[in-house]
Design a protein around this motif. Structure first.
Motif: not given
Length: 178
Positions: A78-107
């Motif tokens: 939910v947000g605000e249009c940058a041009r007319c200031l009306d309410e904007v509603t949308d949906e977003l899907t993002v890709e996730l990809g993250e390494l969580f390092a083990y304690p005491d690993s080289v990483t």
């Protein structure tokens, strides 16, 4: 030193079943409530509403150096249009990809604390990973439609609501020549 995650948080996933067997994998589908307004995910002009459902479809996979988390996060916006200031509603899907390092690993030993998240006490906390992916994908200037005409610079009304040929009298004669 890494603080232990709040095990009651729905953003925290256990890696106990994975062990440290490279290749072991678990898939999860979880609905998490977006954080409250003071910690909201987003920008001033567009954000995930507080308490809105964050749909997580993730895979946790044990790898040599830690736990690799991949998948998607889907959220309403939910947000605000940058041009007319009306309410904007949308949906977003993002890709996730993250390494969580083990304690005491080289990483773990070769990266700073703020470079990569860590597996802490057999748990990973995905909140910051999801937050970062969503914020990076948000538009800086959201629009209600690609062809939004915005506001009239003279009267401030929405151009789409004005009559064709709309023009206000110029009150300052210095601007009449323009």
């Amino acid at each position: 030193m890494h603080t232990h995650p709040d095990l009651a948080s729905p953003w925290v996933f256990s890696t106990r079943e994975l062990g440290r067997r490279a290749g072991a994998m678990r898939a999860y589908h979880r609905e998490v409530a977006a954080p409250p307004e003071e910690r909201r995910i987003g920008l001033d002009v567009i954000a995930v509403p507080a308490g809105a459902p964050v749909m997580l479809d993730v895979r946790l996979e044990a790898v040599t150096e830690g736990v690799y988390v991949s998948g998607t996060a889907s959220v309403p916006l939910v947000g605000e249009c940058a041009r007319c200031l009306d309410e904007v509603t949308d949906e977003l899907t993002v890709e996730l990809g993250e390494l969580f390092a083990y304690p005491d690993s080289v990483t773990d030993e070769t990266t700073d604390d703020d470079e990569l998240p860590r597996v802490v006490g057999e748990h990973v906390d995905l909140e910051q990973t999801v937050r970062d992916a969503i914020v990076l994908a948000l538009p800086l200037a959201p629009l209600c439609s690609e062809d939004c005409a915005g506001l009239c610079p003279d009267c401030g009304q929405r151009r789409v609501d004005l009559e064709p040929g709309h023009r206000h009298e110029i009150l300052d004669p210095r601007w009449a020549a323009l």
